[in-house]
Motif scaffolding. Structure first.
Motif, PDB file in Angstrom:
ATOM      1  N   THR A 362       0.783  -1.235  -0.003  1.00  0.00           N
ATOM      2  CA  THR A 362      -0.036  -0.057   0.117  1.00  0.00           C
ATOM      3  C   THR A 362       0.754   1.322   0.011  1.00  0.00           C
ATOM      4  OG1 THR A 362      -1.716  -1.259   1.363  1.00  0.00           O
ATOM      5  CG2 THR A 362      -2.116   1.041   1.108  1.00  0.00           C
ATOM      6  N   ARG A 365       2.119   1.589  -3.372  1.00  0.00           N
ATOM      7  CA  ARG A 365       1.032   2.416  -4.368  1.00  0.00           C
ATOM      8  C   ARG A 365       0.809   3.700  -4.099  1.00  0.00           C
ATOM      9  NH1 ARG A 365      -4.260   3.269  -3.003  1.00  0.00           N
ATOM     10  NH2 ARG A 365      -4.300   1.719  -1.258  1.00  0.00           N
ATOM     11  N   LEU A 366       0.605   4.047  -2.903  1.00  0.00           N
ATOM     12  CA  LEU A 366       0.466   5.518  -2.651  1.00  0.00           C
ATOM     13  C   LEU A 366       1.587   6.441  -3.073  1.00  0.00           C
ATOM     14  CD1 LEU A 366      -0.994   5.823   0.868  1.00  0.00           C
ATOM     15  CD2 LEU A 366      -2.156   5.984  -1.275  1.00  0.00           C
ATOM     16  N   LEU A 367       2.847   5.791  -2.671  1.00  0.00           N
ATOM     17  CA  LEU A 367       4.086   6.717  -3.226  1.00  0.00           C
ATOM     18  C   LEU A 367       4.189   6.939  -4.805  1.00  0.00           C
ATOM     19  CD1 LEU A 367       6.663   5.788  -0.558  1.00  0.00           C
ATOM     20  CD2 LEU A 367       5.492   7.899  -0.668  1.00  0.00           C
ATOM     21  N   ALA A 370       1.428   9.127  -6.165  1.00  0.00           N
ATOM     22  CA  ALA A 370       1.757  10.409  -5.808  1.00  0.00           C
ATOM     23  C   ALA A 370       2.846  10.918  -6.961  1.00  0.00           C
ATOM     24  CB  ALA A 370       2.534  10.514  -4.468  1.00  0.00           C
TER      25      ALA A 370
ATOM     26  N   ILE B  97       5.072  14.246   2.186  1.00  0.00           N
ATOM     27  CA  ILE B  97       4.839  13.235   1.168  1.00  0.00           C
ATOM     28  C   ILE B  97       3.965  14.198   0.015  1.00  0.00           C
ATOM     29  CG2 ILE B  97       4.280  11.001   0.592  1.00  0.00           C
ATOM     30  CD1 ILE B  97       4.775  10.202   3.359  1.00  0.00           C
ATOM     31  N   PRO B  98       4.270  15.055  -0.692  1.00  0.00           N
ATOM     32  CA  PRO B  98       3.213  15.602  -1.540  1.00  0.00           C
ATOM     33  C   PRO B  98       2.635  14.499  -2.559  1.00  0.00           C
ATOM     34  CG  PRO B  98       5.754  16.502  -1.832  1.00  0.00           C
ATOM     35  CD  PRO B  98       5.565  15.327  -0.922  1.00  0.00           C
ATOM     36  N   GLY B  99       1.521  14.830  -2.745  1.00  0.00           N
ATOM     37  CA  GLY B  99       0.726  13.972  -3.702  1.00  0.00           C
ATOM     38  C   GLY B  99       0.165  12.838  -2.981  1.00  0.00           C
ATOM     39  N   VAL B 100       0.241  12.357  -1.804  1.00  0.00           N
ATOM     40  CA  VAL B 100      -0.618  11.529  -1.010  1.00  0.00           C
ATOM     41  C   VAL B 100      -1.556  12.424  -0.109  1.00  0.00           C
ATOM     42  CG1 VAL B 100      -0.610   9.822   0.856  1.00  0.00           C
ATOM     43  CG2 VAL B 100       1.310   9.590  -0.977  1.00  0.00           C
ATOM     44  N   ILE B 108      -6.634   5.297   5.655  1.00  0.00           N
ATOM     45  CA  ILE B 108      -5.974   3.813   5.339  1.00  0.00           C
ATOM     46  C   ILE B 108      -5.353   3.467   6.496  1.00  0.00           C
ATOM     47  CG2 ILE B 108      -4.271   2.502   3.976  1.00  0.00           C
ATOM     48  CD1 ILE B 108      -4.746   4.459   1.562  1.00  0.00           C
TER      49      ILE B 108
END
Ligand SMILES: Nc1ncnc2c1ncn2[C@@H]1O[C@H](COP(=O)(O)OP(=O)(O)OP(=O)(O)O)[C@@H](O)[C@H]1O
Ligand SMILES: [Mg+2]
Lengths: 400, 253
Positions: A362, A365-367, A370, B97-100, B108
């Motif tokens: 996960t 996936r998020l990274l 992003a 953490i840009p973009g998350v 989550i």
């Protein structure tokens, strides 16, 4: 082995270079010209063929195709059309005007064409099209491939101060199918055009997008790709008059053993223009990606603001990523930056996510999401939801 | 006596190298449910290293001793498993953490923890409600939900976001590494209130701090002084006051 006579390498390859022009293609192109009654179309095909002929099929080591398999390229470009009329499918917005006949505006575009497959596409396209967009038009264009070959040539004109959007969809019915397309975008003064390009998930595909921007025109362009056996998109944009601005982005995943090639040529031909290129590709496995981008700043293009960033996320050892960022500046008062990065997901960011209880999959996936997000966010979320899902699917993790 | 929540015995850890560097040189510490512990110590003494070793940071190698959390050794357990079991680390320097999206990430994480405890996952609406409540308690603007995780947050906002995560995850043990550094006077009160609100007889907090002030708001039962990778002295709250006035030198003399 006493007689291994070394073949002398020509000192200047170009001087001795004989363009590779398949004879069978020459005959097909010729009969195509004779078959068509319209003088304008005949002229277009002739001009396109002459340009192609001067270049030929790109050979191994060709500067603009250095990361592309020349065997694959030759294999598909040498294919013969099967005679079916494959026209681009253009969604019927009410205000757009689609012309079957072509005008002389093509000539200058073709004469300046430096991409051999693009010239060939124009020479062989059974149904070149011109689309005159009107304000608020939203058009979808499907460029389908065929098991033999399918060549498409399109010209889109956005009149001054109009605002429109186009999405191009490259479609290949089968793994062996091939589509070869050239699209010219011409933006009048103050015009705005949003373009999204989505590529087929399989087969061979070559797309060249030429763009010509007049005063204060704005082009926003997103290419989305999951790669394929051969997937190359070449963007060749010219900022011709002051105030023009380009935002070109790419979000790609070279899924599986797929290849994804991005080729970018951005020319600042006038002062006070802005260009931004942000291209991101994830290579999750044994795939290959290349991003080859050059920004030219012409003499006199003062106060140019050009930024270019080519980024790879290389998630496994078997993958390969090549980036070639380049600036060629011939003006002195400019603000230009370029760069390329290649790496894995950031370990500190990953640890942060893990330390909150997210499992490694996960977190990755998020990274990864992003990473691609920065390119995708050129357009609103609703517009890119499908692309997002497709990309995540290609990485092998479900999109959320 | 209850079984300890955390029991660290003779822990040695550091960088694998080369060259190997030992940072923690035999640390023992026991924390029971319901307790608040504080660790103080000069810069570079190993406080953050201790917290990261507990959380399973891959930069560090454990060369001796053990860390047992809720009856199970943490050594060999993945960092995410430690977190789902109920260990929380509030970072001294939270990463951006840009973009998350902050909200998405929190949901989550929160649901992963809930699953682990056999609780039902929260759907996005129920989660929103929970998150809004926590954010209100911490006096956080709703727009922090939509931003990237810590992206462009000020130093104090990042620390507040750490406490928000702690609130969502409801850990059994929270190690808060200098959560008070960078907070203004009002923010310190709000964050302390947030920490106190989460205190229960069955959980515990380990505060790492340089300042006595935080300990006025979150009163510790034990204070430990960490110097050069070792706990040199343990005592009650008065030890923190003593450090505040006398510094650390007297401890080594
Ligand atoms: N990953 C690392 N690489 C190199 N040195 C490290 C690493 N982690 C810790 N150290 C070193 O170990 C020592 C302890 O660092 P640590 O961050 O634990 O100190 P600290 O007590 O938290 O200090 P501070 O009060 O300044 O936050 C320092 O000398 C530090 O430079
Ligand atoms: Mg520290």
């Amino acid at each position: 082995m006493t007689e291994t006579a070394a073949i002398p390498t020509p000192f200047n390859m170009r001087a001795t270079h004989v363009p590779d022009v398949p004879e069978t293609l020459r005959r097909v192109a010729e009969s195509l010209r004779k078959a068509h009654p319209s003088p304008a179309l005949r002229e277009l095909r002739e001009a396109a063929w002459t340009v192609f002929e001067s270049m030929g099929v790109p050979q191994n080591g060709h500067e603009d195709f250095s990361f592309v398999s020349s065997a694959d390229l030759k294999g598909v470009l040498n294919r013969l059309p099967d005679g079916k009329l494959l026209a681009p499918e253009i969604s019927s917005a009410t205000t757009i005007g689609v012309r079957d006949e072509v005008d002389s505006g093509w000539m200058e575009l073709l004469k300046a064409e430096s991409d051999a497959p693009a010239a060939l596409a124009a020479a062989l396209a059974p149904a070149p099209r011109e689309i005159a967009l009107a304000d608020k038009d939203q058009v979808r264009v499907v460029l389908a491939g065929s098991l033999a070959r399918a060549d498409h040539a399109l010209r889109l004109d956005v009149p001054a101060h109009a605002k429109a959007s186009v999405s191009f969809v490259l479609e290949n019915p089968e793994a062996q199918a091939f589509v070869n397309a050239v699209v010219y975008l011409r933006l009048g003064a103050g015009a705005t055009l949003d373009v999204s390009v989505s590529e087929a998930a399989q087969g061979f595909q070559l797309l060249k997008i030429g763009a010509d921007l007049r005063r204060d025109a704005q082009l926003n362009l997103l290419t989305v790709s999951t790669g394929s056996r051969l997937a190359r998109v070449s963007i060749d944009a010219a900022l011709r008059e002051p105030g023009a601005s380009l935002d070109a982005r790419g979000a790609a995943v070279a899924a599986g053993a797929n290849r994804s090639h991005r080729h970018l040529r951005i020319r600042h031909a006038a002062p006070d223009c802005v260009s931004k290129q942000l291209f991101k590709t994830v290579v999750p496995g044994p795939g290959r990606s290349s991003m080859d981008g050059t920004v030219f700043v012409d003499p006199g293009a003062q106060r140019t603001d050009a930024r270019q960033l080519l980024q790879h996320l290389l998630l496994s050892k078997e993958g390969r990523a090549d980036a070639k960022p380049r600036l060629l500046i011939h003006a002195d008062d400019v603000k230009c930056s370029h760069g390329a990065t290649v790496g894995k997901t950031d370990p500190a960011q990953k640890f942060y996510l893990l330390s909150r209880g997210l499992d490694a999959r996960t977190a990755d996936r998020l990274l990864t999401q992003a990473f691609l997000n920065e390119a995708l966010e050129i357009f609103p979320d609703e517009a890119t939801a499908d692309a997002r899902a497709r990309l995540m699917d290609a990485i092998g993790v479900e999109a959320k | 006596m209850t079984t300890p929540l955390l029991q660290i015995t003779n822990l040695r850890a550091g960088l694998a190298g080369p060259p190997p560097v030992e940072i923690l040189k035999g640390i023992s510490l026991t924390i029971h449910p319901g307790e608040v512990h504080a660790i103080m110590g000069p810069n570079g003494s190993g406080k953050s290293t201790l917290s990261k070793v507990a959380a399973g940071h891959p930069d560090y190698t454990v060369t001796g001793g053990d860390v047992v959390f809720m009856g199970e050794s943490l050594l060999g357990m993945e960092p995410d498993a430690r977190a789902r079991k109920g260990l929380f680390l509030g970072f001294q320097y939270p990463v951006e953490i840009p973009g998350v999206s902050n909200a998405e990430f929190l949901r989550i994480a929160g649901n992963a923890r809930r699953r682990e405890r056999g609780e039902e996952e929260l759907d996005p609406f129920d989660f929103q409600e929970l998150l809004d409540q926590h954010m209100k308690n911490l006096d956080m603007d709703a727009r922090f939900k939509e931003r990237g995780v810590n992206e462009g947050f000020s130093g104090g906002e990042k620390k507040r976001n750490e406490i928000l995560q702690m609130a969502v995850l409801d850990p059994a043990l929270a190690i808060l590494d200098e959560t008070d550094s960078g907070l203004d006077v009002d923010a310190l009160k709000i964050v302390s209130k947030g920490i106190n609100a989460l205190r229960r007889p069955d959980n515990a907090v380990l505060l790492i701090t340089h300042y006595q002030r935080l300990l006025d708001y979150v009163q510790p039962d034990f204070v430990h002084i960490l110097m050069n990778g070792k706990i040199l002295k343990s005592g009650d709250k008065s030890l923190a006051l003593e450090v505040e006035t006398r510094g650390y030198d007297w401890l080594v003399a």
